[in-house]
Design a protein around this motif. Structure first.
Motif, PDB file in Angstrom:
ATOM      1  N   LEU A 178       0.854  -1.184   0.000  1.00 28.49           N
ATOM      2  CA  LEU A 178       0.000   0.000   0.000  1.00 28.49           C
ATOM      3  C   LEU A 178       0.889   1.232   0.000  1.00 28.49           C
ATOM      4  O   LEU A 178       1.989   1.207   0.557  1.00 28.49           O
ATOM      5  N   GLU A 179       0.406   2.310  -0.617  1.00 30.43           N
ATOM      6  CA  GLU A 179       1.159   3.558  -0.649  1.00 30.43           C
ATOM      7  C   GLU A 179       0.261   4.718  -0.228  1.00 30.43           C
ATOM      8  O   GLU A 179      -0.935   4.720  -0.512  1.00 30.43           O
ATOM      9  N   VAL A 180       0.884   5.694   0.447  1.00 27.75           N
ATOM     10  CA  VAL A 180       0.174   6.868   0.936  1.00 27.75           C
ATOM     11  C   VAL A 180       1.053   8.085   0.693  1.00 27.75           C
ATOM     12  O   VAL A 180       2.270   8.021   0.885  1.00 27.75           O
ATOM     13  N   VAL A 181       0.432   9.180   0.287  1.00 24.98           N
ATOM     14  CA  VAL A 181       1.130  10.461   0.233  1.00 24.98           C
ATOM     15  C   VAL A 181       0.695  11.236   1.466  1.00 24.98           C
ATOM     16  O   VAL A 181      -0.493  11.538   1.627  1.00 24.98           O
ATOM     17  N   ALA A 182       1.646  11.512   2.353  1.00 24.48           N
ATOM     18  CA  ALA A 182       1.348  12.186   3.620  1.00 24.48           C
ATOM     19  C   ALA A 182       1.650  13.674   3.491  1.00 24.48           C
ATOM     20  O   ALA A 182       2.714  14.061   3.016  1.00 24.48           O
ATOM     21  N   ARG A 183       0.715  14.473   3.933  1.00 20.46           N
ATOM     22  CA  ARG A 183       0.881  15.923   3.854  1.00 20.46           C
ATOM     23  C   ARG A 183       1.237  16.536   5.208  1.00 20.46           C
ATOM     24  O   ARG A 183       1.635  17.683   5.279  1.00 20.46           O
ATOM     25  N   ASP A 184       1.089  15.761   6.275  1.00 22.07           N
ATOM     26  CA  ASP A 184       1.423  16.258   7.611  1.00 22.07           C
ATOM     27  C   ASP A 184       2.904  16.024   7.898  1.00 22.07           C
ATOM     28  O   ASP A 184       3.623  15.430   7.097  1.00 22.07           O
ATOM     29  N   ALA A 185       3.340  16.449   9.069  1.00 22.78           N
ATOM     30  CA  ALA A 185       4.731  16.288   9.483  1.00 22.78           C
ATOM     31  C   ALA A 185       5.116  14.807   9.520  1.00 22.78           C
ATOM     32  O   ALA A 185       4.268  13.934   9.744  1.00 22.78           O
ATOM     33  N   PHE A 186       6.384  14.525   9.322  1.00 20.79           N
ATOM     34  CA  PHE A 186       6.917  13.176   9.229  1.00 20.79           C
ATOM     35  C   PHE A 186       6.515  12.301  10.409  1.00 20.79           C
ATOM     36  O   PHE A 186       5.860  11.273  10.252  1.00 20.79           O
ATOM     37  N   HIS A 187       6.900  12.695  11.615  1.00 22.76           N
ATOM     38  CA  HIS A 187       6.642  11.867  12.796  1.00 22.76           C
ATOM     39  C   HIS A 187       5.147  11.759  13.100  1.00 22.76           C
ATOM     40  O   HIS A 187       4.675  10.695  13.519  1.00 22.76           O
ATOM     41  N   ALA A 205      -0.189   6.480  11.149  1.00 22.72           N
ATOM     42  CA  ALA A 205      -0.277   5.206  10.427  1.00 22.72           C
ATOM     43  C   ALA A 205      -0.167   4.033  11.399  1.00 22.72           C
ATOM     44  O   ALA A 205      -0.925   3.061  11.297  1.00 22.72           O
ATOM     45  N   SER A 206       0.753   4.118  12.344  1.00 22.07           N
ATOM     46  CA  SER A 206       0.905   3.050  13.339  1.00 22.07           C
ATOM     47  C   SER A 206      -0.356   2.885  14.164  1.00 22.07           C
ATOM     48  O   SER A 206      -0.799   1.766  14.426  1.00 22.07           O
ATOM     49  N   GLU A 207      -0.955   3.991  14.565  1.00 21.60           N
ATOM     50  CA  GLU A 207      -2.187   3.942  15.350  1.00 21.60           C
ATOM     51  C   GLU A 207      -3.320   3.323  14.530  1.00 21.60           C
ATOM     52  O   GLU A 207      -4.099   2.512  15.040  1.00 21.60           O
ATOM     53  N   ALA A 208      -3.414   3.682  13.268  1.00 21.18           N
ATOM     54  CA  ALA A 208      -4.460   3.124  12.393  1.00 21.18           C
ATOM     55  C   ALA A 208      -4.297   1.613  12.264  1.00 21.18           C
ATOM     56  O   ALA A 208      -5.277   0.870  12.303  1.00 21.18           O
ATOM     57  N   ILE A 209      -3.075   1.169  12.116  1.00 20.72           N
ATOM     58  CA  ILE A 209      -2.798  -0.268  11.997  1.00 20.72           C
ATOM     59  C   ILE A 209      -3.262  -0.995  13.256  1.00 20.72           C
ATOM     60  O   ILE A 209      -3.951  -2.017  13.184  1.00 20.72           O
ATOM     61  N   MET A 210      -2.895  -0.463  14.409  1.00 23.14           N
ATOM     62  CA  MET A 210      -3.274  -1.111  15.669  1.00 23.14           C
ATOM     63  C   MET A 210      -4.781  -1.092  15.897  1.00 23.14           C
ATOM     64  O   MET A 210      -5.360  -2.072  16.328  1.00 23.14           O
ATOM     65  N   GLU A 216     -11.256  -1.976   7.154  1.00 25.58           N
ATOM     66  CA  GLU A 216     -11.207  -1.171   8.375  1.00 25.58           C
ATOM     67  C   GLU A 216      -9.903  -0.383   8.441  1.00 25.58           C
ATOM     68  O   GLU A 216      -9.890   0.784   8.836  1.00 25.58           O
ATOM     69  N   LEU A 217      -8.805  -0.999   8.036  1.00 30.00           N
ATOM     70  CA  LEU A 217      -7.507  -0.312   8.007  1.00 30.00           C
ATOM     71  C   LEU A 217      -7.559   0.890   7.077  1.00 30.00           C
ATOM     72  O   LEU A 217      -7.119   1.985   7.446  1.00 30.00           O
ATOM     73  N   VAL A 218      -8.070   0.704   5.880  1.00 30.34           N
ATOM     74  CA  VAL A 218      -8.152   1.806   4.915  1.00 30.34           C
ATOM     75  C   VAL A 218      -8.995   2.945   5.488  1.00 30.34           C
ATOM     76  O   VAL A 218      -8.634   4.117   5.365  1.00 30.34           O
ATOM     77  N   ASP A 219     -10.091   2.610   6.150  1.00 29.22           N
ATOM     78  CA  ASP A 219     -10.938   3.629   6.781  1.00 29.22           C
ATOM     79  C   ASP A 219     -10.202   4.351   7.895  1.00 29.22           C
ATOM     80  O   ASP A 219     -10.286   5.576   8.017  1.00 29.22           O
ATOM     81  N   GLU A 220      -9.466   3.598   8.728  1.00 31.02           N
ATOM     82  CA  GLU A 220      -8.699   4.208   9.836  1.00 31.02           C
ATOM     83  C   GLU A 220      -7.610   5.138   9.295  1.00 31.02           C
ATOM     84  O   GLU A 220      -7.368   6.206   9.857  1.00 31.02           O
ATOM     85  N   LEU A 221      -6.953   4.729   8.226  1.00 31.29           N
ATOM     86  CA  LEU A 221      -5.931   5.589   7.620  1.00 31.29           C
ATOM     87  C   LEU A 221      -6.554   6.872   7.082  1.00 31.29           C
ATOM     88  O   LEU A 221      -6.015   7.967   7.279  1.00 31.29           O
ATOM     89  N   GLU A 222      -7.687   6.738   6.420  1.00 22.91           N
ATOM     90  CA  GLU A 222      -8.333   7.909   5.834  1.00 22.91           C
ATOM     91  C   GLU A 222      -8.779   8.902   6.898  1.00 22.91           C
ATOM     92  O   GLU A 222      -8.657  10.119   6.713  1.00 22.91           O
ATOM     93  N   VAL A 223      -9.285   8.412   8.035  1.00 18.53           N
ATOM     94  CA  VAL A 223      -9.682   9.284   9.139  1.00 18.53           C
ATOM     95  C   VAL A 223      -8.491  10.140   9.585  1.00 18.53           C
ATOM     96  O   VAL A 223      -8.657  11.279  10.006  1.00 18.53           O
ATOM     97  N   ARG A 224      -7.300   9.597   9.451  1.00 15.14           N
ATOM     98  CA  ARG A 224      -6.079  10.289   9.877  1.00 15.14           C
ATOM     99  C   ARG A 224      -5.406  11.051   8.742  1.00 15.14           C
ATOM    100  O   ARG A 224      -4.261  11.467   8.847  1.00 15.14           O
ATOM    101  N   GLY A 225      -6.104  11.216   7.637  1.00 19.91           N
ATOM    102  CA  GLY A 225      -5.564  11.996   6.517  1.00 19.91           C
ATOM    103  C   GLY A 225      -4.604  11.235   5.628  1.00 19.91           C
ATOM    104  O   GLY A 225      -3.868  11.844   4.855  1.00 19.91           O
ATOM    105  N   LEU A 226      -4.587   9.901   5.726  1.00 22.02           N
ATOM    106  CA  LEU A 226      -3.679   9.068   4.937  1.00 22.02           C
ATOM    107  C   LEU A 226      -4.521   8.206   4.002  1.00 22.02           C
ATOM    108  O   LEU A 226      -4.897   7.096   4.322  1.00 22.02           O
ATOM    109  N   LYS A 227      -4.818   8.745   2.842  1.00 17.75           N
ATOM    110  CA  LYS A 227      -5.715   8.063   1.908  1.00 17.75           C
ATOM    111  C   LYS A 227      -4.950   7.056   1.047  1.00 17.75           C
ATOM    112  O   LYS A 227      -3.928   7.374   0.459  1.00 17.75           O
ATOM    113  N   THR A 228      -5.479   5.830   1.001  1.00 15.59           N
ATOM    114  CA  THR A 228      -4.918   4.778   0.159  1.00 15.59           C
ATOM    115  C   THR A 228      -6.058   3.929  -0.373  1.00 15.59           C
ATOM    116  O   THR A 228      -7.199   4.057   0.083  1.00 15.59           O
TER     117      THR A 228
END
Length: 102
Positions: A4-13, A19-24, A54-66
């Protein structure tokens, strides 16, 4: 291995933590990571196959669309996934200033 790939617009960390939180929250666990520069990070993880949507939805909630490449699995069997995050604000450098010591 699913990739999976994501383009992140927020700060690196902040994006790596999101992403880690979405995975968990989707029932997965991070098994490894590579911080290649401040322009790219890779998270390796495992997740039950039936929780990919569910993972894709969790990522999207955090601004990480894939998007999933194809239909998500209905099997609860764990699958290995590699999530690559590309950072629009990165310059390719992870150098940090280290103060002198005596």
């Amino acid at each position: 291995m699913l990739r999976l790939e994501v383009v992140a617009r927020d700060a690196f960390h902040a994006s790596v933590n999101a992403a880690s939180e979405a995975i968990m929250r989707a029932g997965g666990w991070v098994s490894g990571h590579s911080l290649l520069s401040d322009a790219m990070a890779v998270l390796n993880f495992e997740i039950p196959g039936d929780r990919l949507r569910e993972l894709v939805d969790e990522l999207e909630v955090r601004g990480l669309k894939t998007e999933l490449p194809g239909e998500p699995s209905n099997s609860p069997k764990e699958i290995a996934v590699r999530l690559t995050l590309f950072f629009t604000q990165g310059n390719g450098d992870l150098r940090r200033e280290v103060p002198p010591f005596q």
